[in-house]
Write an enzyme that holds these catalytic residues in place. Sequence first.
Site, PDB file in Angstrom:
ATOM      1  N   ASP A 346      28.310  46.355  44.350  1.00  0.00           N
ATOM      2  CA  ASP A 346      28.153  47.769  44.036  1.00  0.00           C
ATOM      3  C   ASP A 346      28.672  48.030  42.620  1.00  0.00           C
ATOM      4  OD1 ASP A 346      27.644  50.531  45.054  1.00  0.00           O
ATOM      5  OD2 ASP A 346      29.781  50.746  44.604  1.00  0.00           O
ATOM      6  N   GLU A 375      24.271  46.005  41.095  1.00  0.00           N
ATOM      7  CA  GLU A 375      23.794  47.121  40.287  1.00  0.00           C
ATOM      8  C   GLU A 375      24.319  46.915  38.871  1.00  0.00           C
ATOM      9  OE1 GLU A 375      23.636  51.051  43.030  1.00  0.00           O
ATOM     10  OE2 GLU A 375      25.643  50.298  42.670  1.00  0.00           O
TER      11      GLU A 375
END
Length: 664
Positions: A346, A375
């Site tokens: 994340d 990400e």
Amino acid sequence: MKKHIFMLLIAPLLIACNNNPKYADYSEYPVYEGSDLELVYSQQASKFRVWAPTATQVKLLLYDNGLEGSAYEIQNMKRSEKGTWKLKVDGNLKGKFYTFQVKIGEQWLDETPGMWVKATGVNGKRAAIIDFSETNPEGWDLDKRPPLANFTDIILYELHVRDFSVSPTSGMKNKGKFLAFTEQGTKNANGQSTGINHLKELGVTHVHLLPSFDYASVDETKLDEKKYNWGYDPLNFNVPEGGYSTDPYNPVSRIREFKQMVQSLHNSGIRVIMDVVYNHTFIGQNSHLDLLAPGYFYRMNADSTWSNASGCSNETASERAMMRKFMIESVVYWATEYHVDGFRFDLMGIHDIETMNLIREALNKVDPTIFIYGEGWTAGGSPLAEEKRALKKNAKQLKDIAVFSDDIRDALKGSWMHSEIPGFVSGIDSLEESVKFGIVGATKHPQVDYSKLIYSKEPYVNNPSQTINYVSCHDDMCLVDKLNQSKPVDATSEELARFNKLAQTVVFTSQGVPFIYAGEELYRNKKGVHNTYQSPDSINQIDWSFKEKYSDIYNYYKGLISLRKKHAAFRIPTQSLVQQNLKFLNVTVPNVVAYTLNGHVNGDIWKNILVIYNGNRKNVKVGIPAGNWSVVCHDGQINMNGIMQVNDTTFNVAPSSASIMYGQ
Ligand code: CA
């Protein structure tokens, strides 16, 4: 450079705050290299060693209960090497709980179960002492990762544990629990497979679980309240979430049941990926980490406020030795103790490149087929210099670590931020180059005009294996809602289904690693809610009755997955092979992209493949290379046995759809 300035400014503050003149800045903190933090248990004794370099005193508190009551024993720990404090307690402490308490200067901080804690009581406040050999399900020592040759063979399915089973339509008993994944033969009211049998039938290779480590936002003592959260609020990184176990009060339950889930998925030929959120903690100050070494694990701004690249009020500092060590050892722990097959980071852009590459190296020693992706962005500014961060634009420096392509995502469906803005599949032109960029997996290709892309202006990966192609995930609107929200005013529901199929056809035929959000194959919607992180089950759950209601969509998605799995041409592992064998056609019609995959590329049984995506809401006639073509995908249908034969130099592509054909 920024970091250096930051250190100069923060150093006096540290000394003042921590009353600890020993270290001028965090880089001077001692680094403990050992692997025995914080508990080594045996039946004869429990050995505790906690890293708290700025402490003036550290206590160990032992409890009978995981949540309530006072300590039955409190002992002072002894100062030891490299900033650690240690204590050996003789006897068998199995079934007991513990916390550490650190004194900084004259002030005792709150108790913490530590940060390396591997088992806890309910709500994760106290660490639990268990015998890990008792957590293994039967046959665990025989559990094996399903085979995987190349990362481009992966098909990712992003799933929230609770969404999977909680609907009354699921036919599963263990609703909202890890154990739902162990239920075989479950069906919806129409007798169609649900649950793990559905996943197998669909053909995905990897289930990517939304945060399933212990998070803070759901009270595990009040599970009957059915509170929902995605789980991006880490409490204990190395412990499974208690709310997904059948008994969060029993520390063994969540551990054994997580393993049962992994084992069951492996037995069905499906690998398991964990969403890891090392970039921040539920709270910054007084988190379980911060209570060991205040400030050390987090980045601060120059004005000594907490930096917030996570958008969640704090961000961790992966570049500091003990945070780096923690992250590396944590993923290795999940990969070995729980047999986890991959990690989705994340807000990976918060972490530094060096740490991410060290994580890759460490996991390679466990198994080089473990997949890592993340990400490549942050949710706010960070004091860590941009060139050091694991951002999408720095992805070429990441070794065998993939990043999400927001370029293909938003080119296909339209802006994530402005839900009313449509994309290529809804009939918008001028996005062709961004779609082409997606097709080549964000690599360098001589026929892509990078100046015309919506976001990136250059290729950012070394190979397609580093690119995740997708049109939707848990964030923002799911695909059905987004296409509905951004539809042309006169678009029919039949057209919306066409847009949907076209979007996923691009995802599944593009070079890179395809990714779908769970339930998209059942035409899932979330009632138009943009960000459902704490929406109720009625919004988030997968409604398994949709499998019948939207069987046309389901069959199409299944067909796409089957096409991709059978045809290696869609799974080319390297940039050079893509450059040599993927050729875009010179199409004059706007909002159409067409290309060929040539010469049995990547060992495909088909010699030449022609793919045409028509984003227009009308038929288009496209010039195609002469040959005898067998059409397998056309007008929203897939049939691997062939839909029609074409022997012409033009082809009519149906509105808002893809046509795929092969020739010998
Ligand atoms: Ca929890």
